[in-house]
Write a protein that holds these residues in place. Structure first.
Motif, PDB file in Angstrom:
ATOM      1  N   LYS B 233      48.001  62.856 -44.356  1.00 17.05           N
ATOM      2  CA  LYS B 233      48.498  62.004 -43.855  1.00 17.05           C
ATOM      3  C   LYS B 233      47.675  60.890 -44.136  1.00 17.05           C
ATOM      4  O   LYS B 233      46.880  61.189 -43.514  1.00 17.05           O
ATOM      5  CB  LYS B 233      49.043  62.267 -41.958  1.00 17.05           C
ATOM      6  N   ILE B 234      48.085  60.001 -44.442  1.00 16.57           N
ATOM      7  CA  ILE B 234      48.047  58.456 -45.021  1.00 16.57           C
ATOM      8  C   ILE B 234      49.124  58.115 -43.936  1.00 16.57           C
ATOM      9  O   ILE B 234      50.663  57.236 -44.012  1.00 16.57           O
ATOM     10  CB  ILE B 234      48.564  58.052 -45.879  1.00 16.57           C
ATOM     11  N   GLY B 235      48.695  56.790 -42.924  1.00 22.45           N
ATOM     12  CA  GLY B 235      49.427  55.604 -42.208  1.00 22.45           C
ATOM     13  C   GLY B 235      48.590  54.425 -43.111  1.00 22.45           C
ATOM     14  O   GLY B 235      47.404  54.071 -42.975  1.00 22.45           O
ATOM     15  N   VAL B 236      49.509  53.386 -43.378  1.00 23.95           N
ATOM     16  CA  VAL B 236      49.074  52.070 -43.975  1.00 23.95           C
ATOM     17  C   VAL B 236      49.143  51.221 -43.087  1.00 23.95           C
ATOM     18  O   VAL B 236      50.774  50.931 -42.891  1.00 23.95           O
ATOM     19  CB  VAL B 236      49.434  52.166 -45.330  1.00 23.95           C
ATOM     20  N   VAL B 237      49.121  50.295 -42.712  1.00 27.42           N
ATOM     21  CA  VAL B 237      48.762  49.306 -42.045  1.00 27.42           C
ATOM     22  C   VAL B 237      47.707  47.774 -42.654  1.00 27.42           C
ATOM     23  O   VAL B 237      46.787  47.570 -42.060  1.00 27.42           O
ATOM     24  CB  VAL B 237      48.091  49.487 -40.419  1.00 27.42           C
ATOM     25  N   ALA B 238      47.979  47.748 -43.364  1.00 22.82           N
ATOM     26  CA  ALA B 238      47.694  46.826 -45.389  1.00 22.82           C
ATOM     27  C   ALA B 238      47.936  45.137 -44.955  1.00 22.82           C
ATOM     28  O   ALA B 238      47.517  44.638 -46.008  1.00 22.82           O
ATOM     29  CB  ALA B 238      47.843  47.260 -46.464  1.00 22.82           C
ATOM     30  N   ALA B 239      49.108  45.090 -44.112  1.00 29.63           N
ATOM     31  CA  ALA B 239      49.190  43.411 -43.781  1.00 29.63           C
ATOM     32  C   ALA B 239      49.691  42.483 -45.230  1.00 29.63           C
ATOM     33  O   ALA B 239      50.800  43.525 -45.875  1.00 29.63           O
ATOM     34  CB  ALA B 239      49.267  42.891 -42.943  1.00 29.63           C
ATOM     35  N   GLY B 240      49.191  41.908 -45.411  1.00 33.04           N
ATOM     36  CA  GLY B 240      49.521  41.245 -46.666  1.00 33.04           C
ATOM     37  C   GLY B 240      49.549  42.231 -47.446  1.00 33.04           C
ATOM     38  O   GLY B 240      50.144  42.124 -49.260  1.00 33.04           O
ATOM     39  N   HIS B 241      48.712  43.434 -48.208  1.00 31.18           N
ATOM     40  CA  HIS B 241      48.507  44.073 -49.009  1.00 31.18           C
ATOM     41  C   HIS B 241      49.172  44.927 -49.234  1.00 31.18           C
ATOM     42  O   HIS B 241      49.275  46.472 -49.728  1.00 31.18           O
ATOM     43  CB  HIS B 241      47.070  43.608 -48.738  1.00 31.18           C
ATOM     44  N   SER B 242      50.366  45.322 -48.436  1.00 30.84           N
ATOM     45  CA  SER B 242      51.121  46.705 -48.358  1.00 30.84           C
ATOM     46  C   SER B 242      51.743  46.977 -49.224  1.00 30.84           C
ATOM     47  O   SER B 242      51.450  48.226 -49.860  1.00 30.84           O
ATOM     48  CB  SER B 242      52.287  46.908 -47.266  1.00 30.84           C
ATOM     49  N   SER B 243      52.362  46.038 -50.242  1.00 30.32           N
ATOM     50  CA  SER B 243      52.578  46.620 -51.624  1.00 30.32           C
ATOM     51  C   SER B 243      52.068  46.989 -52.162  1.00 30.32           C
ATOM     52  O   SER B 243      52.577  47.826 -53.050  1.00 30.32           O
ATOM     53  CB  SER B 243      53.760  44.998 -52.143  1.00 30.32           C
ATOM     54  N   VAL B 244      50.832  46.414 -52.292  1.00 33.50           N
ATOM     55  CA  VAL B 244      49.956  46.841 -53.622  1.00 33.50           C
ATOM     56  C   VAL B 244      49.403  48.201 -53.376  1.00 33.50           C
ATOM     57  O   VAL B 244      49.540  49.324 -54.510  1.00 33.50           O
ATOM     58  CB  VAL B 244      48.481  46.159 -52.884  1.00 33.50           C
ATOM     59  N   ILE B 245      49.369  49.223 -51.835  1.00 32.78           N
ATOM     60  CA  ILE B 245      49.604  50.080 -50.865  1.00 32.78           C
ATOM     61  C   ILE B 245      50.199  50.783 -52.511  1.00 32.78           C
ATOM     62  O   ILE B 245      50.262  52.144 -52.434  1.00 32.78           O
ATOM     63  CB  ILE B 245      48.761  50.269 -50.178  1.00 32.78           C
TER      64      ILE B 245
END
Lengths: 93, 417
Positions: B233-245
């Motif tokens: 399970k991964i929760g992505v909270v990367a703001a401006g870099h969300s698309s990169v992830i």
């Protein structure tokens, strides 16, 4: 802030231009046959690349013509500019 | 177990010249495997880990952060907290956060310096007046405190505003949310980090995610600069870099990342005891506890990850500030910076499952994510733990861009995006 070389007017300040988002998103040929997923893909989904990206720009406060740009979004360096309808430079693909 | 912060601990530590304070969080090496990995150690990510551990009794959680915790947009925003949004879904989301803010310092045993000094939004033309009145009514129907003020009341509430009728954009009125205010943004990240660390969450800093390993319709783990970490399970909270992830997982998001700028002045004596925002001229200002004016500017309209914006954006904001507050004409600006904000087409966030099993995204907060930090963490933790959204974030799913059920807060949310 950076300078943009408009293919029609020459070098001008970026504030004269408006960014029009990702380039080369082709308008669907048969809109009536598109599924909701395909519409979402066309309307909303974006690559939003960190690095070299193909974009459309318009010289709003100048000749008001649209053109394409290849730009590195990590440092705002402009790699290439080419007119609408022209083939994108292959070396950045 | 962490020692409690109190007046007694403060006195006790003063005898040892404050050199023996317990570390607020550890510096662990990543384990081979975690049940849940949160990508992004900003306020939202740390809050997510905190609530996963606290409310959902999850163990074996890691937060991986490319730089230092709270070093991205958490430390770059103008710290404004309010919940006076137009639509029901937004009102529910942001007021949920505001209610947690009201007791957060107590809960975390960490002073986040939450100050309910009020947020006032100004109207400068007839359409503004209508929009703000409509929003005031909508807020009150949703149980959110809001009042409409006429020009005299605006002047009374914040006397330094120029309410002369002959300025370029005269002040015709405004709204006030008294429960709104500001908080110390670093403290929010640090408080959640300390709380999460106490419950066994591994906070791994200087660990950049390089890839996401897929298996079938799910997730196998993440490739990082500190090696491979196995997780389902991964929760992505990367703001401006969300698309990169997202691109690492082969997923496309409806986001564009743009620079948003802010600046602070030299510190001066208390002059403005509230937060004043103006949508029409795009200027907002408050004063920090150190005495600096904190000024928020706008976004540039092109995609950029360079964390710096255009000079004319700052110039435009300062022009508006000077017209509204002639008293600031000789203030000098001390620092200016940019953060990269991920903006959704409808200017509302995404707190959602994705088509990939075990991969969750909390992104798209655009220019206004700080205010939602505690609520966002709480609801995202719920979504990850139950593999289902909470009713307060159900509307903020990724599928709304397919169904068309958008939460269109452009312009309606009291500030331009």
């Amino acid at each position: 802030m950076f300078l943009i070389h408009c293919p029609y007017c020459g070098e001008r300040e970026q504030s004269e231009f408006k960014a029009g988002g990702e380039a080369h998103i082709v308008r669907p040929k048969q809109p009536t046959e598109l599924s909701d997923d395909q519409w979402a893909e066309y309307l909303f989904m974006r690559k939003n690349i960190k690095g070299v990206q193909f974009e459309r720009w318009v010289h709003t406060h100048g000749c008001r013509k649209w053109f394409n740009m290849v730009r590195d979004t990590s440092n705002d360096e402009i790699k290439a500019i080419y007119k609408m309808g022209e083939k994108p430079p292959t070396k950045y693909k | 177990m962490k020692n409690k912060y109190s007046i007694i601990s403060l006195i006790k530590n003063s005898f040892s010249y404050h050199e023996n304070w317990q570390k607020a969080w550890g510096d662990p090496e990543p384990k081979k495997e975690y049940d849940i990995v949160i990508i992004g150690g900003g306020g939202h990510g740390l809050a997510t880990a905190y609530y996963l551990a606290k409310k959902h009794n999850m163990k074996n959680i890691a937060v991986v952060e490319k730089g230092w915790i709270g070093g991205g947009n958490t430390g770059r925003n103008t710290t404004i907290i309010r919940s006076n949004y137009l639509w029901d879904a937004s009102a529910g989301l942001y007021d949920h956060a505001l209610k947690i803010w009201e007791n957060l310092s107590q809960e975390l045993n960490y002073n986040v310096m939450f100050s309910q000094r009020g947020v006032m939004n100004l109207a400068h033309n007839l359409q503004d007046v209508r929009d703000l009145k409509r929003r005031t009514h909508a807020n009150r129907l949703n149980g959110i405190d809001a009042v409409y003020l006429n020009t005299e009341q605006v002047k009374k509430f914040c006397p330094i505003i120029n309410t002369s009728p002959d300025i370029r954009y005269p002040v015709l009125g405004g709204t006030l949310q008294r429960r709104a205010g500001t908080a110390r943004h670093d403290a929010v990240a640090w408080g959640y980090a300390r709380g999460a660390d106490e419950m066994g969450v591994d906070i791994i800093q200087n660990c950049e995610v390089k890839g996401i390993k897929r298996s079938g319709d799910g997730i196998e783990g993440i490739e990082t600069t500190k090696g491979f970490i196995k997780t389902k399970k991964i929760g992505v909270v990367a703001a401006g870099h969300s698309s990169v992830i997202a691109n690492m997982a082969g997923l496309k998001l409806p986001l564009e990342s743009k620079p948003l700028q802010a600046l602070v002045s030299e510190p001066v004596k208390p002059i403005i005891d509230t937060v004043v925002m103006s949508n029409a001229v795009h200027a907002y200002v408050s004063q920090s506890d150190k005495g600096e004016l904190v000024i928020g500017a706008g976004t540039d309209d092109y995609v950029s990850y360079s964390q710096k914006g255009s000079h004319e954006i700052v110039e435009g904001t300062l022009n508006a500030i000077l017209e509204l507050y002639p008293i600031f004409s000789r203030m000098r600006m001390l620092r200016q910076w940019g953060g990269i904000v991920d903006i959704c087409p409808d200017a509302s966030p995404i707190i959602s499952k994705t088509p990939i099993k075990g991969l969750y995204f909390n992104c798209g907060w655009g220019t206004g994510g700080f205010k939602a930090t505690p609520g966002s963490g709480d609801l995202f933790a719920h979504t990850i733990a139950n593999d289902e959204p909470h009713k307060l974030n159900a509307a903020f799913n990724l599928n709304r861009f397919v169904s068309g059920d958008l939460v269109d807060e452009h312009g309606a949310a009291a500030v331009a995006h």
